[in-house]
Design an enzyme around this catalytic site. Sequence first.
Site, PDB file in Angstrom:
ATOM      1  N   HIS A 179      13.008  -2.116  -0.517  1.00 25.28           N
ATOM      2  CA  HIS A 179      12.269  -1.619  -1.680  1.00 25.28           C
ATOM      3  C   HIS A 179      13.062  -0.493  -2.352  1.00 25.28           C
ATOM      4  O   HIS A 179      13.710   0.305  -1.678  1.00 25.28           O
ATOM      5  CB  HIS A 179      10.890  -1.121  -1.243  1.00 25.28           C
ATOM      6  CG  HIS A 179       9.965  -0.905  -2.396  1.00 25.28           C
ATOM      7  ND1 HIS A 179      10.011   0.228  -3.167  1.00 25.28           N
ATOM      8  CD2 HIS A 179       9.003  -1.691  -2.925  1.00 25.28           C
ATOM      9  CE1 HIS A 179       9.103   0.135  -4.133  1.00 25.28           C
ATOM     10  NE2 HIS A 179       8.481  -1.023  -4.011  1.00 25.28           N
ATOM     11  N   TRP A 236       0.815  -1.223   0.000  1.00 24.38           N
ATOM     12  CA  TRP A 236       0.000   0.000   0.000  1.00 24.38           C
ATOM     13  C   TRP A 236       0.847   1.271   0.000  1.00 24.38           C
ATOM     14  O   TRP A 236       0.318   2.368  -0.117  1.00 24.38           O
ATOM     15  CB  TRP A 236      -0.934   0.005   1.221  1.00 24.38           C
ATOM     16  CG  TRP A 236      -2.173  -0.824   1.039  1.00 24.38           C
ATOM     17  CD1 TRP A 236      -2.394  -1.779   0.076  1.00 24.38           C
ATOM     18  CD2 TRP A 236      -3.373  -0.762   1.814  1.00 24.38           C
ATOM     19  NE1 TRP A 236      -3.640  -2.316   0.218  1.00 24.38           N
ATOM     20  CE2 TRP A 236      -4.274  -1.712   1.285  1.00 24.38           C
ATOM     21  CE3 TRP A 236      -3.771  -0.015   2.916  1.00 24.38           C
ATOM     22  CZ2 TRP A 236      -5.550  -1.920   1.817  1.00 24.38           C
ATOM     23  CZ3 TRP A 236      -5.033  -0.219   3.456  1.00 24.38           C
ATOM     24  CH2 TRP A 236      -5.914  -1.159   2.894  1.00 24.38           C
ATOM     25  N   LYS A 237       2.145   1.127   0.214  1.00 28.19           N
ATOM     26  CA  LYS A 237       3.039   2.298   0.247  1.00 28.19           C
ATOM     27  C   LYS A 237       2.489   3.330   1.244  1.00 28.19           C
ATOM     28  O   LYS A 237       1.926   2.955   2.260  1.00 28.19           O
ATOM     29  CB  LYS A 237       3.241   2.851  -1.164  1.00 28.19           C
ATOM     30  CG  LYS A 237       3.718   1.744  -2.118  1.00 28.19           C
ATOM     31  CD  LYS A 237       4.229   2.230  -3.428  1.00 28.19           C
ATOM     32  CE  LYS A 237       4.673   1.008  -4.253  1.00 28.19           C
ATOM     33  NZ  LYS A 237       5.331   1.364  -5.492  1.00 28.19           N
ATOM     34  N   GLY A 248       0.155  -0.206  -6.799  1.00 26.83           N
ATOM     35  CA  GLY A 248      -1.069   0.517  -7.155  1.00 26.83           C
ATOM     36  C   GLY A 248      -2.308  -0.364  -7.203  1.00 26.83           C
ATOM     37  O   GLY A 248      -3.359   0.009  -6.672  1.00 26.83           O
ATOM     38  N   GLU A 297      12.133  -6.195  -8.518  1.00 28.24           N
ATOM     39  CA  GLU A 297      11.300  -5.049  -8.914  1.00 28.24           C
ATOM     40  C   GLU A 297      12.192  -4.032  -9.628  1.00 28.24           C
ATOM     41  O   GLU A 297      12.905  -3.257  -8.999  1.00 28.24           O
ATOM     42  CB  GLU A 297      10.561  -4.442  -7.714  1.00 28.24           C
ATOM     43  CG  GLU A 297      11.333  -4.324  -6.418  1.00 28.24           C
ATOM     44  CD  GLU A 297      11.498  -2.896  -5.936  1.00 28.24           C
ATOM     45  OE1 GLU A 297      10.666  -2.049  -6.258  1.00 28.24           O
ATOM     46  OE2 GLU A 297      12.497  -2.621  -5.243  1.00 28.24           O
TER      47      GLU A 297
END
Length: 229
Positions: free
Chosen positions: A100, A10-11, A211, A149
């Site tokens: 991340h 969800w950041k 997202g 990523e």
Amino acid sequence: MRKRFIAGNWKSYKSSADANAWFDTFTTLYQEKNISTEYVTAVLLMPFTLLSLAFERIKNAKLPLSLGSQDVSPFVEGAYTGEINAGQITEFATWTLVGHSERRRDFSESDELLLNKVERAKEKGLKVIYCVQDETVAAPSGVDVIAYEPPWAISAVSGGVAQDQEKANDMCRKIVKKYPGVPVIYGGSTTPDNVLSFVEKDSIFGVLPGGASLVAEKFFSMITQLATK
Ligand code: PGA
């Protein structure tokens, strides 16, 4: 059938009201569709402020979701203002995300710092999803899942353009070879529309949507697709 893995990140999004609305929708979908999640592990990586709320919502509705944090302190409990340590996280969550690209880029997190985070997490029994941006980035031993990523493919950067599946798979294959036995997932603009095209590749075990995980219907759809493929 291979067991699949999905971790929604969800950041730095959502208030408590937003999160409650997300859980309302997700819970309704889960109760209506009654999917079997025997073949998929689904993790939600939450902002710290929402972990307690999410913990209660998951417990009350018996949702097939595990909780994780998006970061963990490199220190143990102590006089470290502003830090949330691994022991505190284990009150609510079983997973944490480390390394991340947004943290490496915006907070200058070094490999050494990240190693300390992994060690603190493992000491308290948290499972670690460790992000690498290509095969040259080393993952500490003991991590549970490696997320490949490519930073340029993250939706906030690419506008929603994912990496080509073949290329992503080639990179994941190299990472799998380097870390035998550790599942490798792909993150970067994954959605309900493309999730299966990634996981059908031989070296991609699951996905890390950012997202798309913010929208309950989309995250539920991705879980459902993984659960039945
Ligand atoms: P995204 O995020 O799905 O929004 O591209 C992926 C990630 O943060 O790795």
